[in-house]
Design an enzyme around this catalytic site. Structure first.
Site, mmCIF file in Angstrom:
data_model
loop_
_atom_site.group_PDB
_atom_site.id
_atom_site.type_symbol
_atom_site.label_atom_id
_atom_site.label_comp_id
_atom_site.label_asym_id
_atom_site.label_seq_id
_atom_site.Cartn_x
_atom_site.Cartn_y
_atom_site.Cartn_z
ATOM 1 N N GLU A 264 0.870 -1.176 0.000
ATOM 2 C CA GLU A 264 0.000 0.000 0.000
ATOM 3 C C GLU A 264 0.904 1.222 0.000
ATOM 4 O OE1 GLU A 264 -3.052 -0.005 -0.540
ATOM 5 O OE2 GLU A 264 -3.759 -2.004 -0.015
ATOM 6 N N CYS A 298 -2.686 8.629 2.794
ATOM 7 C CA CYS A 298 -2.405 8.175 1.429
ATOM 8 C C CYS A 298 -3.574 8.517 0.512
ATOM 9 C CB CYS A 298 -2.118 6.680 1.406
ATOM 10 S SG CYS A 298 -3.399 5.668 2.171
#
Length: 510
Positions: A264, A298
């Site tokens: 990720e 993110c």
């Protein structure tokens, strides 16, 4: 921190079961981004001890994989209970250590609770398939079995939720977990892990020796500890959250030993605002997505792609809102923008701003350091918006700060092209009440991101959907949907219940 806040922080650690005295060392200095004060000094686990730790997990796997999945789900249910009980304390630790406002700290722990509930239900739904065979008297089926040791390496910005996303699923799938939290936020990770330890103790008390020693372990350390997990052939799956730069190191190393990985990585998320958008809704979504967690998600909104017709109308609503945002101590009620994690993050934002202006961008608001007199070692900044003439290299680069670039478009195809023309592919969204525009954005020729939203921002994902993105974001998924399959190994079984031995494809042999 003030004496009062320090006392509250210490009390929260104690209630979460964290004994700083036992963890004390000189390897890791933990500081609060609120004011730069020292929260703890911790000892790191020497990398030389990692083989012993992994061997304990290997022995635990041999036992845990045989425990029925619904019983494994009971452990995760108990973990969810422990997280609920200490939600306020863990949330407070997250706020002190990461700088999130209180609501976001609590929200992160709620994510951990939610994934435990999801994993509990999943423990009775680890389904395979049955397929028709071309051969008479044969049946084909698929099964999913526990995979092996799972290493979870997390970033500072979600020190509680991301560990839970991985660990809850890994545990119900029959795997031991080794957790390496970010050295910038180890106490939040420890608090979440201690809740799991208490759940394991309760599980063992209720059911006997069903939960083996070494089932869940935490290691505090720096890159050498993470490298030991990444390099070890004993680790079946490495789940690592961080920058794309980190992923370029981790991914090839895991692949070289034919391990599995969940990466990720970076996000450079965009919102397309069309003439058919509800601008009031769009403004609310922009503000939460672009400045929440001080732009250190993110999934933070980093690019605003606005149709020329509505650009000024949107700015007339957006700029006053931006300029009135309460910036300050994240523990205080009413604050919406807390500090950046450290000076390096502040410097990175300033460098990106300077480059954007050099590229012809116009600073519309923000970018200045705030509260320097009150918090000389805290790095607070006013969220910035820069109107860009084009999508330059700095716009295509992810800056982990509340820095929003505005771009203008004429046709929807141009907006979609701008959305896609970055190396990252995590999250995206469109604000429009035009069905044709929405379907074009969501379709095969639309957004190339792992997540594409309509009339909500790019952040704030729920745990029910698979989380992750394409391109330099890593291409993997965690959390909900069928992400559980990555934590298991699949076998295809062909069963012959006839008295003959026909071959596939009609082959005659002998």
């Amino acid at each position: 921190m003030t004496d009062t806040l320090s006392t509250q922080f210490q009390a929260a650690l104690t209630r979460c079961g964290i004994d700083l005295q036992a963890l004390q060392g000189t390897d890791i200095t933990v500081r609060s981004p609120i004011d730069g004060s020292q929260l703890a000094q911790l000892a790191a686990l020497p990398a030389a001890q990692m083989p012993e730790l992994m061997e304990r997990a290997t022995q635990a796997f041999k036992q845990w994989r045989l425990v029925p999945a619904p019983l494994r789900g009971e452990l995760v249910r108990l973990w969810g209970e422990e997280l609920r009980r200490t939600k306020a304390d863990i949330g407070h630790i997250v706020s002190c250590e990461v700088g999130k406002i209180v609501q976001e700290g609590l929200g992160e722990v709620q994510e951990a609770v939610d994934i435990c509930e999801f994993a509990l239900g999943l423990s009775r739904q680890l389904y395979g398939k049955t397929m028709v065979s071309e051969r008479p008297g044969h049946r084909i089926m698929e099964q999913y079995h526990p995979l092996g040791l799972v290493a979870v390496i997390t970033a500072f910005n979600f020190p509680s939720a991301v560990f839970a996303w991985n660990a809850a699923i890994a545990l119900v799938c029959g795997n031991p977990v080794i957790f390496k939290p970010s050295e910038k936020a180890p106490l939040s990770g420890l608090a979440t892990f201690k809740a799991l330890e208490r759940a394991i103790a309760r599980f063992t008390a209720q059911l006997g020796k069903q939960a083996p020693a070494g089932l869940a372990q935490i290691v505090l350390g720096r890159s050498d500890v993470a490298e030991a997990l990444v390099d070890s052939p004993q680790i079946a799956l490495v789940s690592a959250t961080g920058s794309s730069r980190m992923g370029r190191t981790v991914g090839p190393k895991v692949a070289a030993r034919f391990g599995k990985r969940i990466l990720e990585l970076g996000g450079n998320n965009a919102m397309v605002v069309t003439p058919a958008a509800d601008l009031d809704m769009a403004v609310r979504a922009i503000v939460f997505s672009a400045v929440g967690t001080a732009g250190q998600r993110c999934t933070t909104l980093r690019r605003l792609i606005v149709h020329r017709e509505v650009k000024q109308a949107l700015l007339d609503k957006l700029l006053p809102t931006y300029r009135s945002l309460p910036i300050g101590n994240p523990l205080q009620s009413g604050t919406l923008v807390g500090p950046l994690i450290d000076k390096a993050s502040f410097d990175a934002m300033q460098n990106s701003l300077a480059q954007a202006l050099q590229d012809g961008g116009q600073l519309l608001t923000g970018g200045q350091r705030q509260l320097q007199q009150e918090f000389p070692k805290g790095f607070y900044v006013t969220p910035a918006i820069v109107d860009m003439p084009a999508q330059t290299a700095i716009v295509r680069h992810e800056t982990f700060a509340p820095l929003l670039y505005m771009l203008t478009y004429e046709e929807l195809e141009q907006a979609i092209a701008l959305n896609n023309d970055v190396p990252q592919g995590l999250s995206s969204c469109i604000f429009s009440n035009d069905l044709r525009e929405v379907e074009a954005f969501l379709g095969a020729a639309g957004s190339d991101c792992g997540m594409a939203n309509v009339n909500i921002g790019p952040s704030g994902a729920e745990i029910g959907g698979a989380f992750g993105g394409e391109k330099e974001t890593g291409g993997d998924r965690e959390s909900g949907s069928d992400a559980w399959k990555q934590y298991m190994r699949r076998t295809t079984n062909t069963i012959n219940f006839s008295r003959e031995l026909p071959l596939a494809q009609g082959i005659q042999f002998g």
